[in-house]
Design a protein around this motif. Structure first.
Motif, mmCIF file in Angstrom:
data_model
loop_
_atom_site.group_PDB
_atom_site.id
_atom_site.type_symbol
_atom_site.label_atom_id
_atom_site.label_comp_id
_atom_site.label_asym_id
_atom_site.label_seq_id
_atom_site.Cartn_x
_atom_site.Cartn_y
_atom_site.Cartn_z
ATOM 1 N N UNK A 1 0.787 -1.232 0.000
ATOM 2 C CA UNK A 1 0.000 0.000 0.000
ATOM 3 C C UNK A 1 0.815 1.276 0.000
ATOM 4 N N UNK A 2 2.113 1.182 0.311
ATOM 5 C CA UNK A 2 2.915 2.398 0.361
ATOM 6 C C UNK A 2 4.349 2.120 0.756
ATOM 7 N N UNK B 1 11.975 -4.755 -7.279
ATOM 8 C CA UNK B 1 10.570 -4.615 -6.886
ATOM 9 C C UNK B 1 9.725 -4.200 -8.085
ATOM 10 N N UNK B 2 10.206 -3.201 -8.812
ATOM 11 C CA UNK B 2 9.501 -2.788 -10.012
ATOM 12 C C UNK B 2 9.047 -1.338 -9.970
ATOM 13 N N UNK C 1 10.241 -17.111 -14.070
ATOM 14 C CA UNK C 1 10.529 -16.077 -13.101
ATOM 15 C C UNK C 1 9.271 -15.774 -12.304
ATOM 16 N N UNK C 2 9.283 -16.156 -11.063
ATOM 17 C CA UNK C 2 8.100 -16.039 -10.228
ATOM 18 C C UNK C 2 8.527 -15.862 -8.777
ATOM 19 N N UNK C 3 8.012 -14.836 -8.072
ATOM 20 C CA UNK C 3 8.385 -14.670 -6.664
ATOM 21 C C UNK C 3 8.078 -15.930 -5.863
ATOM 22 N N UNK D 1 0.514 -8.785 -6.624
ATOM 23 C CA UNK D 1 1.799 -9.067 -7.258
ATOM 24 C C UNK D 1 2.927 -8.348 -6.526
ATOM 25 N N UNK D 2 2.642 -7.141 -6.087
ATOM 26 C CA UNK D 2 3.633 -6.373 -5.347
ATOM 27 C C UNK D 2 3.955 -7.049 -4.016
ATOM 28 N N UNK D 3 2.932 -7.602 -3.357
ATOM 29 C CA UNK D 3 3.142 -8.327 -2.102
ATOM 30 C C UNK D 3 4.071 -9.515 -2.321
#
Length: 207
Positions: free
Chosen positions: A55-56, A78-79, A130-132, A106-108
């Motif tokens: 979220x931030x 992270x991106x 490529x996958x977290x 996706x960010x999590x």
């Protein structure tokens, strides 16, 4: 009419899963990473990440930004994330992300993987998509045996590994800098819960 026990159990599981997913979306973790950000008024500048959640984030930058300033943040591994400034105190800037739910999920994954990658000594599996959460880990068991395992899933508090070995439930182990214990046995491996940071630090001092 009363619900059947099985139906109630499934409902409880779904409620618990939703609660865990919400906690995951808002969990903030410390990450000291370098990056860059861009704003229309100030152009592109270097920054350093302090901590981040889906979220931030908080960053350090030598630039004064007004509240509500829209920025694009790019953090290594992270991106790219769009957001806006919430407040600034000295060089520390708090940012709220503007991202749909799917992007936050996706960010999590990316945050959780990056947070655990170095402290667990994980190696990315270059042959896999490529996958977290995918990679290889070196696990030291309490009896001195070392095993190599595939990372199936990883979170701030634990991880699941895929391998042929089956250590005992409750057995202590180390993965990179982290200590923990086997929480349960899975069909294709086992799950680990990490010790709290205090316990890990104490283990290093004792060593």
């Amino acid at each position: 009419m009363n619900d059947e026990p099985g139906r109630l159990d499934r409902r409880k599981i779904k409620i618990a899963a939703r609660g865990a997913q919400e906690r995951r979306r808002h969990a903030r973790v410390p990450l000291q990473l370098h990056g860059r950000f861009w704003s229309e008024a100030n152009g592109e500048h270097a920054c350093r990440l302090v901590d981040i959640s889906p979220g931030g984030a908080r960053i350090i930058a030598r630039l004064n930004l007004a509240a509500e300033t829209r920025i694009v943040l790019m953090i290594t591994s992270i991106g790219r994330i769009e957001g806006q400034v919430v407040r600034q105190s000295g060089e520390e800037i708090s940012i709220r992300f503007n991202a749909p739910l799917r992007k936050r999920d996706k960010l999590a994954d990316a945050i959780t993987w990056r947070f655990n990658k170095d402290r667990l000594g994980l190696e990315e599996d270059r042959t896999a998509p490529r996958k977290p959460g995918r990679g290889r880990a070196r696990i030291l068991l309490s009896d001195g045996v070392v095993i190599q395992a595939n990372v199936v899933d990883v979170s701030v508090t634990g991880a699941a590994f895929e391998c042929l070995e089956r250590p005992r439930v409750g057995e202590g182990l180390r993965v990179g800098e982290m200590s923990g214990r086997v929480a349960r046995i899975l069909d294709n491996g086992f799950a680990v819960v990490f010790d709290p940071p205090e316990a890990t630090a104490a283990g290093h001092e004792a060593a």
